[in-house]
Design a protein around this motif. Structure first.
Motif, PDB file in Angstrom:
ATOM      1  N   LEU A  38     -36.617 -55.968 -21.504  1.00 42.67           N
ATOM      2  CA  LEU A  38     -37.528 -56.193 -20.405  1.00 42.67           C
ATOM      3  C   LEU A  38     -38.191 -54.960 -20.087  1.00 42.67           C
ATOM      4  O   LEU A  38     -39.345 -54.960 -20.043  1.00 42.67           O
ATOM      5  CB  LEU A  38     -36.916 -56.601 -19.122  1.00 42.67           C
ATOM      6  N   SER A  39     -37.667 -53.669 -20.469  1.00 41.13           N
ATOM      7  CA  SER A  39     -38.364 -52.606 -20.070  1.00 41.13           C
ATOM      8  C   SER A  39     -39.111 -52.083 -21.310  1.00 41.13           C
ATOM      9  O   SER A  39     -40.020 -51.213 -21.308  1.00 41.13           O
ATOM     10  CB  SER A  39     -37.505 -51.576 -19.392  1.00 41.13           C
ATOM     11  N   ASN A  40     -38.422 -52.230 -22.469  1.00 43.61           N
ATOM     12  CA  ASN A  40     -39.153 -51.945 -23.870  1.00 43.61           C
ATOM     13  C   ASN A  40     -38.909 -53.014 -24.806  1.00 43.61           C
ATOM     14  O   ASN A  40     -37.900 -53.292 -25.426  1.00 43.61           O
ATOM     15  CB  ASN A  40     -38.438 -50.692 -24.373  1.00 43.61           C
TER      16      ASN A  40
ATOM     17  N   ILE B  81     -29.116 -56.670 -33.631  1.00 41.28           N
ATOM     18  CA  ILE B  81     -30.450 -56.603 -32.770  1.00 41.28           C
ATOM     19  C   ILE B  81     -30.469 -55.055 -32.158  1.00 41.28           C
ATOM     20  O   ILE B  81     -29.469 -54.603 -31.486  1.00 41.28           O
ATOM     21  CB  ILE B  81     -30.906 -57.563 -31.776  1.00 41.28           C
ATOM     22  N   ALA B  82     -31.653 -54.232 -32.536  1.00 43.64           N
ATOM     23  CA  ALA B  82     -31.494 -52.836 -31.783  1.00 43.64           C
ATOM     24  C   ALA B  82     -32.354 -52.944 -30.839  1.00 43.64           C
ATOM     25  O   ALA B  82     -33.560 -53.397 -30.794  1.00 43.64           O
ATOM     26  CB  ALA B  82     -31.785 -51.941 -32.992  1.00 43.64           C
ATOM     27  N   THR B  83     -31.936 -52.225 -29.644  1.00 37.58           N
ATOM     28  CA  THR B  83     -32.963 -51.972 -28.436  1.00 37.58           C
ATOM     29  C   THR B  83     -32.721 -50.637 -27.988  1.00 37.58           C
ATOM     30  O   THR B  83     -31.819 -49.764 -28.765  1.00 37.58           O
ATOM     31  CB  THR B  83     -32.459 -52.920 -27.377  1.00 37.58           C
ATOM     32  N   ILE B  84     -33.771 -50.119 -27.190  1.00 38.18           N
ATOM     33  CA  ILE B  84     -33.734 -48.854 -26.595  1.00 38.18           C
ATOM     34  C   ILE B  84     -33.564 -48.865 -25.180  1.00 38.18           C
ATOM     35  O   ILE B  84     -33.994 -49.869 -24.532  1.00 38.18           O
ATOM     36  CB  ILE B  84     -35.162 -48.198 -26.898  1.00 38.18           C
ATOM     37  N   ASP B  85     -32.697 -48.066 -24.524  1.00 41.21           N
ATOM     38  CA  ASP B  85     -32.296 -47.811 -23.206  1.00 41.21           C
ATOM     39  C   ASP B  85     -33.379 -46.895 -22.534  1.00 41.21           C
ATOM     40  O   ASP B  85     -33.856 -46.181 -23.128  1.00 41.21           O
ATOM     41  CB  ASP B  85     -30.968 -47.819 -22.781  1.00 41.21           C
TER      42      ASP B  85
ATOM     43  N   THR C 260     -28.284 -64.937 -24.945  1.00 44.77           N
ATOM     44  CA  THR C 260     -27.456 -63.964 -24.430  1.00 44.77           C
ATOM     45  C   THR C 260     -26.995 -64.313 -23.045  1.00 44.77           C
ATOM     46  O   THR C 260     -27.527 -65.328 -22.460  1.00 44.77           O
ATOM     47  CB  THR C 260     -28.260 -62.530 -24.439  1.00 44.77           C
ATOM     48  N   ASP C 261     -26.433 -63.542 -22.326  1.00 43.53           N
ATOM     49  CA  ASP C 261     -26.103 -63.621 -20.979  1.00 43.53           C
ATOM     50  C   ASP C 261     -27.033 -62.612 -20.200  1.00 43.53           C
ATOM     51  O   ASP C 261     -27.316 -61.421 -20.463  1.00 43.53           O
ATOM     52  CB  ASP C 261     -24.550 -63.115 -20.705  1.00 43.53           C
ATOM     53  N   ILE C 262     -27.792 -63.358 -19.278  1.00 43.20           N
ATOM     54  CA  ILE C 262     -28.945 -62.470 -18.620  1.00 43.20           C
ATOM     55  C   ILE C 262     -28.544 -61.301 -17.885  1.00 43.20           C
ATOM     56  O   ILE C 262     -29.012 -60.510 -17.619  1.00 43.20           O
ATOM     57  CB  ILE C 262     -29.483 -63.582 -17.571  1.00 43.20           C
ATOM     58  N   ARG C 263     -26.943 -61.319 -17.676  1.00 45.56           N
ATOM     59  CA  ARG C 263     -26.458 -60.035 -16.934  1.00 45.56           C
ATOM     60  C   ARG C 263     -26.291 -58.995 -17.817  1.00 45.56           C
ATOM     61  O   ARG C 263     -25.678 -58.017 -17.261  1.00 45.56           O
ATOM     62  CB  ARG C 263     -25.184 -60.477 -15.961  1.00 45.56           C
ATOM     63  N   THR C 264     -26.566 -58.845 -19.230  1.00 43.70           N
ATOM     64  CA  THR C 264     -26.145 -57.892 -19.917  1.00 43.70           C
ATOM     65  C   THR C 264     -27.189 -56.713 -20.003  1.00 43.70           C
ATOM     66  O   THR C 264     -28.423 -57.128 -19.691  1.00 43.70           O
ATOM     67  CB  THR C 264     -25.934 -58.178 -21.290  1.00 43.70           C
ATOM     68  N   ALA C 265     -26.863 -55.653 -20.513  1.00 41.78           N
ATOM     69  CA  ALA C 265     -27.597 -54.529 -20.347  1.00 41.78           C
ATOM     70  C   ALA C 265     -28.936 -54.718 -21.331  1.00 41.78           C
ATOM     71  O   ALA C 265     -29.970 -53.962 -21.172  1.00 41.78           O
ATOM     72  CB  ALA C 265     -26.810 -53.177 -20.882  1.00 41.78           C
ATOM     73  N   LYS C 266     -28.765 -55.331 -22.383  1.00 39.74           N
ATOM     74  CA  LYS C 266     -29.567 -55.577 -23.582  1.00 39.74           C
ATOM     75  C   LYS C 266     -30.769 -56.162 -22.811  1.00 39.74           C
ATOM     76  O   LYS C 266     -32.051 -55.878 -23.260  1.00 39.74           O
ATOM     77  CB  LYS C 266     -29.077 -56.150 -24.797  1.00 39.74           C
ATOM     78  N   VAL C 267     -30.408 -57.147 -21.680  1.00 40.42           N
ATOM     79  CA  VAL C 267     -31.896 -57.922 -21.249  1.00 40.42           C
ATOM     80  C   VAL C 267     -32.530 -56.880 -20.772  1.00 40.42           C
ATOM     81  O   VAL C 267     -33.794 -56.872 -20.698  1.00 40.42           O
ATOM     82  CB  VAL C 267     -31.170 -58.944 -20.486  1.00 40.42           C
ATOM     83  N   THR C 268     -32.162 -56.006 -19.753  1.00 47.68           N
ATOM     84  CA  THR C 268     -33.002 -55.073 -19.040  1.00 47.68           C
ATOM     85  C   THR C 268     -33.405 -54.149 -20.002  1.00 47.68           C
ATOM     86  O   THR C 268     -34.704 -53.973 -19.844  1.00 47.68           O
ATOM     87  CB  THR C 268     -31.730 -54.072 -18.310  1.00 47.68           C
TER      88      THR C 268
END
Lengths: 228, 228
Positions: free
Chosen positions: A53-55, A7-11, A42-50
């Protein structure tokens, strides 16, 4: 069939990220067999969750080694955290989306239908967690993922296995399970485009499916044959 | 070891994309065994090339099924198109980067060293193409990837195999090879961060390596043990 996809996401710095996830199934809103929703965790504490949520736009690549096929699914990601988690109210399913349909109508799998006929996300979240192996369950009971350690040995002090929720027979296990379950989140991916490439047949084939969101309540996809 | 990894890019609408690539090797600047550069290939006409040219930050996920290890490599992507292609002048390797070092000093593999002691990218591009299977070579001789077709049958009129460059014995093959080679590009990924997770050992291990670019000419990486 491979159970692993990426899974690809954008920070927030506009840098892409991608990591492997294990598929935890595909859900369909009741009566809509053409609207698959991909489920992983996933673990709710991982960066991918943030990042999600933002994108919420994400893409996943699902490569099938045996048949040499690739499904690329572009869509929106949604997080189902514990009900008490602050992230719980940060996302809502868009009107007309497959996820809204699923939440309102339930899935064909009646185990997760609420008394109002909708989908019981919290029950699903707990049962997906419960079905994990004892070692996997324990991976949600560590300190926050990504935290820097002095040595690999620090990990030896964390729980290495956890029982099923109904099998916890002491206070320590119950407390650790509660903590782990509090970090456990479902990830749902609601597809908008699917790009399917078949490299196992000659000539290779490629087919693109696009969900026409403006159709509102419709379940239709536009299908195009394209050059691989 | 798996030869397939997934590369994530960002398009101009801030939507992430990810697709599987076949590894075509790892290059090291001469004398710098700690500066790997990942090599893969693509069709210069694909959307991902445009994405990489406008935002060179990419991440790849390399999952090793056998050992249950994942390498996530975040870095910059560079395209090596045919010398005559307009994209040829659109990117330059940053001063101090592994790619600049490789281009100036050459690699340990002396087959690709120019008379000035640098790296011969065009020779490498041609040889990577030439080493592809006859069927793969032909995949660069189709009309532009992504173009919509009326039916899968249209693909039957395209070349299905192509010989090696030195084995083409008629004008048609030579012309088709020239066209295919004109669409063939190398993709180089110059790592800035590597996140290595080992799920095959208990407790799981995770190690993060960060290239300190401000070190300029140095080859050092910062290494941190983190929570998986």
């Amino acid at each position: 069939m491979s159970k692993v996809y990426q899974i690809a996401t954008i920070d927030s710095n506009n840098i892409p990220h991608v990591r492997s996830h294990v598929s935890r199934g595909i859900l369909y809103p009741k009566g809509s067999p053409s609207l698959p929703i991909l489920l992983t965790s996933t673990d709710i504490r991982t960066a991918k969750v943030t990042q999600m949520l933002s994108n919420s736009r994400v893409e996943l690549a699902w490569w099938m080694e045996g048949s040499q096929e690739q499904f690329r699914v572009n869509g929106r990601a949604y997080i189902i955290p514990p009900p008490s988690h602050p992230f719980h109210t940060m996302q809502s399913f868009p009107p007309g989306s497959s996820l809204e349909k699923l939440t309102q109508r339930g899935a064909d799998d009646s185990d997760y239908t609420t008394s109002e006929g909708g989908y019981d996300w919290e029950k699903k979240r707990r049962e997906v967690f419960n079905a994990m192996s004892p070692g996997m369950k324990a991976s949600w009971a560590t300190p926050p993922p990504g935290t820097v350690l002095k040595s690999y040995d620090e990990a030896n002090s964390w729980p290495s296995t956890l029982p099923r929720l109904e099998e916890a027979d002491n206070d320590e296990d119950r407390k650790t399970l509660e903590y782990a379950l509090g970090n456990f989140a479902l990830v749902l991916i609601d597809p908008l485009e699917v790009d399917w490439v078949q490299l196992g047949i000659k000539p290779n084939r490629r087919t693109k499916f696009t969900r026409n969101e403006s159709l509102g309540d419709g379940d239709e996809w536009t299908e195009e044959i394209t050059i691989p």
